[in-house]
Enzyme design. Structure first.
Site, PDB file in Angstrom:
ATOM      1  N   HIS A 116       7.903  11.809 -27.847  1.00 21.46           N
ATOM      2  CA  HIS A 116       8.169  10.392 -27.615  1.00 21.46           C
ATOM      3  C   HIS A 116       7.429   9.536 -28.640  1.00 21.46           C
ATOM      4  O   HIS A 116       8.012   8.618 -29.233  1.00 21.46           O
ATOM      5  CB  HIS A 116       7.735  10.005 -26.206  1.00 21.46           C
ATOM      6  CG  HIS A 116       7.780   8.534 -25.941  1.00 21.46           C
ATOM      7  ND1 HIS A 116       8.955   7.820 -25.897  1.00 21.46           N
ATOM      8  CD2 HIS A 116       6.777   7.626 -25.720  1.00 21.46           C
ATOM      9  CE1 HIS A 116       8.688   6.545 -25.647  1.00 21.46           C
ATOM     10  NE2 HIS A 116       7.370   6.408 -25.547  1.00 21.46           N
ATOM     11  N   LYS A 157       6.931  -3.449 -18.449  1.00 21.77           N
ATOM     12  CA  LYS A 157       5.586  -3.195 -17.940  1.00 21.77           C
ATOM     13  C   LYS A 157       5.334  -3.803 -16.575  1.00 21.77           C
ATOM     14  O   LYS A 157       5.728  -3.235 -15.576  1.00 21.77           O
ATOM     15  CB  LYS A 157       4.528  -3.643 -18.954  1.00 21.77           C
ATOM     16  CG  LYS A 157       4.675  -2.965 -20.314  1.00 21.77           C
ATOM     17  CD  LYS A 157       4.729  -1.458 -20.185  1.00 21.77           C
ATOM     18  CE  LYS A 157       4.950  -0.778 -21.513  1.00 21.77           C
ATOM     19  NZ  LYS A 157       5.179   0.653 -21.378  1.00 21.77           N
ATOM     20  N   THR A 193       5.948   8.167 -21.298  1.00 13.89           N
ATOM     21  CA  THR A 193       7.314   8.700 -21.381  1.00 13.89           C
ATOM     22  C   THR A 193       7.305  10.154 -21.829  1.00 13.89           C
ATOM     23  O   THR A 193       6.662  10.503 -22.822  1.00 13.89           O
ATOM     24  CB  THR A 193       8.152   7.863 -22.356  1.00 13.89           C
ATOM     25  OG1 THR A 193       8.088   6.495 -21.964  1.00 13.89           O
ATOM     26  CG2 THR A 193       9.601   8.327 -22.362  1.00 13.89           C
TER      27      THR A 193
END
Length: 327
Positions: free
Chosen positions: A57, A162, A259
C-alpha cells in the site's frame, strides 16, 4: 451467542446438564434471532491509533503521488509510522456515514474551495484491542513480550476522510483463537532496531475481502481479495513503537494496521489503488463503474481464517455512504 439467520440456537448446542437446555423461559431471554440482534462497539475505546504498515500500500501510494523510484519515505523501513485518530468517531458495523464537507485545493497557487468530499474511499484494515497487562507511564512495552498486551482483533474500514468515521466489526477474535493460523513474519530489510525485534512469528493468515453494493443493487461486487499476512510491520512492533516514548496504554485502546494491500492489483485495499487514482475505473456487477465511492454505496469487509474443516470468522464490517448533510 447468535444462531443462524432467523433461527434460534438449537438445543443440540447445549450440554446434557445445561440449565439453558432445560429451561425454555430462560432460553427465550438469553438468545435472540440474529436478524433482530443490535450490535454495539465491543469495547469502550479510550484512544485510537492508525498505522501505515503495508509495504505494498505504501509503495502504491508513494508511486502515485511521488514516483516509483521514491515511493517509500526514507524512514518507512525503520519505523512503524502511525497517527492518532479520533476515538469518538469509531463506529460499529452497520452504522451509516454522511459524505463530509471540507476544503479542497484545486490547483497549486490558488485558494482552496469549500464543498463536499469528491474522492470518498474505503480502507481495508484490521485492528487490535489492547488488553491484559498494561504499562505505566514512562515504561515502554518490549516487542518481545507485546503479545501479553494484545487481546484480539477486529475488521476495520477507516473511511478516507479520517475523522468522518471509522467502522469496526462488532466482536473481537482473540489472539488465542488466531494461534493456529500464525505464519512467518514479513521479511524485513534492513533489520529493525533492537526495541522492534521479536524472534517469534506474530503474523496471521487472515483472508480478507471487500464488497461494494450500490444503492438498489441486488448483488454486491467483490472488488478486493487481500490477506493480513501482507503487513510489513507486525502488531507487536506497532505496539512497541507506540510505547517506546513511555506512552502508557490502557485496556480498550485500539491500534489499526493501516490499509492492507497485496502485490497484485486485485488485492489492493482501497479504491485509490484499485482505480489507480481514478485512471482505471472498476466495473461492478450492475454495469456501473467506480473511481471512488458514490452516495448510496455500501462497503462490506469480510475476514476469515481457514482451518482443516473449520473456519474462524471475523464476520463483516459494513457501512453505507449517505449524501452530505445540507449546511
Amino acid at each position: 451467542m447468535l444462531g443462524g439467520s432467523q433461527k434460534y440456537v438449537t438445543e443440540s448446542s447445549f450440554g446434557e446438564n445445561s440449565i439453558l437446555k432445560d429451561d425454555a423461559q430462560l432460553r427465550s431471554k438469553a438468545f435472540v434471532k440474529q436478524n433482530e440482534a443490535i450490535m454495539h462497539l465491543p469495547a469502550r475505546i479510550g484512544d485510537y491509533t492508525d498505522f501505515y504498515s503495508s509495504i505494498h500500500h505504501a509503495t502504491n501510494v508513494g508511486t502515485m503521488f511521488r514516483s516509483k523510484e521514491n515511493a517509500l519515505s526514507a524512514n518507512w523501513k525503520y519505523i512503524p509510522i502511525g497517527y492518532h485518530g479520533r476515538a469518538s468517531s469509531v463506529i460499529v458495523s452497520g452504522t451509516s456515514i454522511h459524505r463530509p464537507h471540507g476544503q479542497t485545493l484545486i490547483a497549486d497557487g490558488t485558494p482552496p474551495v469549500f464543498g463536499t468530499s469528491k474522492l470518498m474511499d474505503f480502507e481495508l484494515e484490521v485492528a487490535f484491542f489492547v488488553g491484559g497487562k498494561t504499562n505505566k507511564l514512562g515504561q515502554p512495552i518490549s516487542a518481545k513480550n507485546a503479545q501479553d498486551n494484545i487481546f484480539g482483533f477486529v475488521l476495520m474500514n477507516d473511511w478516507s476522510a479520517k475523522n468522518v468515521g471509522t467502522s469496526i466489526s462488532p466482536w473481537i477474535v482473540t489472539t488465542l483463537a488466531l494461534e493456529p493460523f500464525i505464519v512467518d513474519n514479513y521479511p524485513q530489510d534492513p533489520e529493525p532496531f533492537p526495541y522492534l525485534r521479536h524472534e517469534d512469528n506474530f503474523n496471521f493468515d487472515i483472508k480478507l475481502e471487500v464488497d461494494i453494493k450500490p444503492e438498489g443493487a441486488t448483488v454486491p461486487t467483490t472488488i478486493c481479495r487481500s490477506n493480513f499476512k501482507n503487513l510489513y510491520w507486525t502488531p507487536k512492533q506497532q505496539l512497541a513503537q507506540h510505547t517506546i516514548t513511555g506512552c502508557n496504554m490502557n485496556p480498550g485502546d485500539l491500534l489499526a494496521s493501516g490499509t492492507i494491500s497485496g502485490e497484485t492489483s486485485d488485492s489492493f485495499g482501497s479504491l485509490l489503488e484499485l482505480s489507480w487514482k481514478g485512471t482505471k475505473p472498476i466495473r461492478l456487477n450492475d454495469g456501473s463503474q467506480r473511481k471512488f465511492l458514490q452516495d448510496g454505496d455500501t462497503i462490506i469487509l469480510k475476514g476469515k481464517c481457514e482451518g482443516d474443516g473449520y473456519n474462524v470468522g471475523f464476520g463483516i464490517c459494513e457501512g453505507k455512504l449517505l449524501p452530505a448533510i445540507n449546511l
